[in-house]
Scaffold this active site. Structure first.
Site, PDB file in Angstrom:
ATOM      1  N   LYS A   1      45.005  27.939  42.263  1.00 56.83           N
ATOM      2  CA  LYS A   1      45.713  28.821  43.202  1.00 56.83           C
ATOM      3  C   LYS A   1      45.831  28.253  44.620  1.00 56.83           C
ATOM      4  O   LYS A   1      46.781  28.548  45.325  1.00 56.83           O
ATOM      5  CB  LYS A   1      45.031  30.193  43.256  1.00 56.83           C
ATOM      6  CG  LYS A   1      45.220  31.030  42.007  1.00 56.83           C
ATOM      7  CD  LYS A   1      44.671  32.429  42.232  1.00 56.83           C
ATOM      8  CE  LYS A   1      44.805  33.303  41.007  1.00 56.83           C
ATOM      9  NZ  LYS A   1      44.454  34.697  41.286  1.00 56.83           N
TER      10      LYS A   1
ATOM     11  N   TYR B   1      37.836  43.667  35.895  1.00 55.90           N
ATOM     12  CA  TYR B   1      38.430  44.448  34.801  1.00 55.90           C
ATOM     13  C   TYR B   1      37.773  44.204  33.447  1.00 55.90           C
ATOM     14  O   TYR B   1      38.210  44.769  32.448  1.00 55.90           O
ATOM     15  CB  TYR B   1      39.954  44.251  34.730  1.00 55.90           C
ATOM     16  CG  TYR B   1      40.387  42.818  34.564  1.00 55.90           C
ATOM     17  CD1 TYR B   1      40.497  42.238  33.305  1.00 55.90           C
ATOM     18  CD2 TYR B   1      40.673  42.045  35.676  1.00 55.90           C
ATOM     19  CE1 TYR B   1      40.879  40.922  33.165  1.00 55.90           C
ATOM     20  CE2 TYR B   1      41.057  40.716  35.554  1.00 55.90           C
ATOM     21  CZ  TYR B   1      41.156  40.172  34.286  1.00 55.90           C
ATOM     22  OH  TYR B   1      41.528  38.861  34.153  1.00 55.90           O
TER      23      TYR B   1
HETATM   24  N1  LIG Z   1      42.125  42.673  38.761  1.00 50.74           N
HETATM   25  C1  LIG Z   1      42.676  41.544  39.120  1.00 50.74           C
HETATM   26  O1  LIG Z   1      43.874  41.313  38.965  1.00 50.74           O
HETATM   27  C2  LIG Z   1      41.810  40.496  39.775  1.00 50.74           C
HETATM   28  C3  LIG Z   1      42.388  39.534  40.655  1.00 50.74           C
HETATM   29  C4  LIG Z   1      41.544  38.593  41.256  1.00 50.74           C
HETATM   30  C5  LIG Z   1      40.170  38.603  40.989  1.00 50.74           C
HETATM   31  N2  LIG Z   1      39.661  39.533  40.126  1.00 50.74           N
HETATM   32  C6  LIG Z   1      38.217  39.578  39.832  1.00 50.74           C
HETATM   33  O2  LIG Z   1      37.509  39.655  41.067  1.00 50.74           O
HETATM   34  C7  LIG Z   1      36.262  38.997  40.960  1.00 50.74           C
HETATM   35  C8  LIG Z   1      36.127  38.011  42.125  1.00 50.74           C
HETATM   36  O3  LIG Z   1      37.112  36.997  41.998  1.00 50.74           O
HETATM   37  P1  LIG Z   1      37.448  35.989  43.202  1.00 50.74           P
HETATM   38  O4  LIG Z   1      38.554  35.125  42.746  1.00 50.74           O
HETATM   39  O5  LIG Z   1      37.576  36.719  44.499  1.00 50.74           O
HETATM   40  O6  LIG Z   1      36.085  35.102  43.247  1.00 50.74           O
HETATM   41  P2  LIG Z   1      35.542  34.216  44.432  1.00 50.74           P
HETATM   42  O7  LIG Z   1      36.624  33.750  45.337  1.00 50.74           O
HETATM   43  O8  LIG Z   1      34.664  33.191  43.784  1.00 50.74           O
HETATM   44  O9  LIG Z   1      34.595  35.232  45.279  1.00 50.74           O
HETATM   45  C9  LIG Z   1      33.451  35.786  44.703  1.00 50.74           C
HETATM   46  C10 LIG Z   1      32.861  36.861  45.610  1.00 50.74           C
HETATM   47  O10 LIG Z   1      31.753  37.452  44.909  1.00 50.74           O
HETATM   48  C11 LIG Z   1      30.566  37.331  45.698  1.00 50.74           C
HETATM   49  N3  LIG Z   1      29.411  37.158  44.823  1.00 50.74           N
HETATM   50  C12 LIG Z   1      29.343  36.412  43.685  1.00 50.74           C
HETATM   51  N4  LIG Z   1      28.093  36.505  43.158  1.00 50.74           N
HETATM   52  C13 LIG Z   1      27.370  37.313  43.976  1.00 50.74           C
HETATM   53  C14 LIG Z   1      26.025  37.782  43.974  1.00 50.74           C
HETATM   54  N5  LIG Z   1      25.156  37.429  43.000  1.00 50.74           N
HETATM   55  N6  LIG Z   1      25.626  38.621  44.953  1.00 50.74           N
HETATM   56  C15 LIG Z   1      26.490  38.977  45.946  1.00 50.74           C
HETATM   57  N7  LIG Z   1      27.780  38.573  46.013  1.00 50.74           N
HETATM   58  C16 LIG Z   1      28.212  37.740  45.038  1.00 50.74           C
HETATM   59  C17 LIG Z   1      30.828  36.127  46.571  1.00 50.74           C
HETATM   60  O11 LIG Z   1      29.971  36.180  47.691  1.00 50.74           O
HETATM   61  P3  LIG Z   1      29.588  34.818  48.499  1.00 50.74           P
HETATM   62  O12 LIG Z   1      30.710  34.567  49.450  1.00 50.74           O
HETATM   63  O13 LIG Z   1      28.310  35.155  49.161  1.00 50.74           O
HETATM   64  O14 LIG Z   1      29.430  33.723  47.465  1.00 50.74           O
HETATM   65  C18 LIG Z   1      32.301  36.335  46.937  1.00 50.74           C
HETATM   66  O15 LIG Z   1      32.447  37.312  47.927  1.00 50.74           O
HETATM   67  C19 LIG Z   1      36.243  38.342  39.574  1.00 50.74           C
HETATM   68  O16 LIG Z   1      35.517  39.188  38.706  1.00 50.74           O
HETATM   69  C20 LIG Z   1      37.704  38.302  39.175  1.00 50.74           C
HETATM   70  O17 LIG Z   1      37.895  38.369  37.766  1.00 50.74           O
HETATM   71  C21 LIG Z   1      40.457  40.479  39.530  1.00 50.74           C
END
Ligand SMILES: NC(=O)c1ccc[n+]([C@@H]2O[C@H](COP(=O)([O-])OP(=O)(O)OC[C@H]3O[C@@H](n4cnc5c(N)ncnc54)[C@H](OP(=O)(O)O)[C@@H]3O)[C@@H](O)[C@H]2O)c1
Length: 280
Positions: free
Chosen positions: A71, A225
């Site tokens: 992305k 989801y």
């Molecule tokens: N519904 C949809 O269409 C859609 C679209 C996009 C994403 N999502 C979902 O959203 C989620 C996040 O995706 P993303 O792309 O944003 O990931 P990302 O860029 O890797 O960000 C992950 C986030 O989660 C936090 N995190 C991860 N493990 C943690 C823990 N053990 N304790 C506290 N915070 C934690 C991270 O905090 P730090 O900064 O401290 O590491 C960061 O804020 C995923 O489950 C993804 O499948 C869904």
């Protein structure tokens, strides 16, 4: 719009890619609207993205979606980046222009807002403070879309405070940063809570947050989801909150992509939702 005499083609590029629900969604719509074509998954490693995107036009593709890890990398490859995608910092949809050049878009924020409006048609972003947990890629799409809808106060809480502070610097008002330890207190008087972290996702621990201070009128949404109802949403439901899961965001972000490629703005039908729910 694609040429009517042509077999319509689009796809998703990712590594891994086979978990993507996009082929199911777009192939459902192709059939529903009587369009002859296919939407395919392409397992493309990071180093192969440039060549893969450049192959879209000669192969007759209308465009493609991008998922992990492409992305951000797509920015440097496409010929034009839509201003909204630039602000979000990621491209999740590429459209091949008639001259074969590539436009980059991001529809995640659109999908998020549509999912909220579907569940709460009278929702307004400026109804009160919104608490966003997380500061990753999903958070950026949610934040930009909430700010564009007129949110007046967005409280960001992230485990790594520096990432939240970076977002506050980048987007300015209406963002306020709260420390991770303050996540429970940050809910006081809020109109909405959004989890954008991966906590609560299958294989991950749940988001550890006490909802006591969150007014019961507040909407609680989770962009995760899988599962459809995370521990956060289950706890919020018990307290009587209106809850919105991440499936709507996933389904609705696909609509403008399909429209850009094939000229039809598709609907999220109950049948499509049930089909995708069966995979989560
Ligand atoms: N519904 C949809 O269409 C859609 C679209 C996009 C994403 N999502 C979902 O959203 C989620 C996040 O995706 P993303 O792309 O944003 O990931 P990302 O860029 O890797 O960000 C992950 C986030 O989660 C936090 N995190 C991860 N493990 C943690 C823990 N053990 N304790 C506290 N915070 C934690 C991270 O905090 P730090 O900064 O401290 O590491 C960061 O804020 C995923 O489950 C993804 O499948 C869904």
């Amino acid at each position: 719009m694609a040429h009517p005499d042509r077999y319509l083609l689009a796809g998703v590029m990712g590594w891994p890619v086979m978990h993507s629900r996009s082929p199911k969604i777009h192939n459902y719509w192709l059939a529903r609207y009587g369009l002859v074509g296919s939407y395919l998954p392409f397992a493309i490693k990071a180093g192969g993205l440039d060549a893969a995107l450049r192959a879209l036009a000669p192969l007759g593709f209308a465009g493609c979606n991008l998922t992990i890890p492409h992305k951000e990398a797509a920015f440097a490859i496409v010929d034009r980046v839509d201003p909204l995608a630039r602000r979000i910092g990621a491209v999740n949809c590429v459209v091949v222009a008639p001259d074969g050049t590539l436009d980059g878009y991001n529809h995640d924020g659109f999908g998020y807002i549509e999912s909220i409006l579907e569940a709460a048609p009278n929702w307004h972003a400026d109804a009160g403070p919104i608490v966003v947990i997380g500061a990753g890629g999903g958070a950026r799409a949610v934040l930009v879309s909430l700010a564009d809808r007129g949110a007046r106060e967005i409280r960001i809480v992230n485990r790594t405070a520096a990432r939240a502070q970076e977002l506050a610097r980048e987007f300015g008002a209406p963002i306020r940063v709260f420390a991770w330890e303050e996540r429970h207190a940050a809910l006081a008087g809020a109109a909405m809570l959004v989890n954008t972290t991966s906590l609560g996702m299958v294989g991950q621990p749940p988001l550890d947050i006490t909802l006591d201070l969150l007014p019961t009128a507040a909407i609680v949404s989770d962009i995760v989801y899988v599962p459809r109802y995370t521990p956060l949403l289950a706890a919020a439901q018990v307290r009587g909150h209106r809850v919105v899961n991440g499936l709507g965001m996933l389904l609705h972000q696909a609509r403008p992509a399909f429209h850009a490629w094939f000229g039809v703005m598709p609907e999220v039908t109950p049948e499509l939702r049930a089909m995708i729910e069966a995979t989560t």
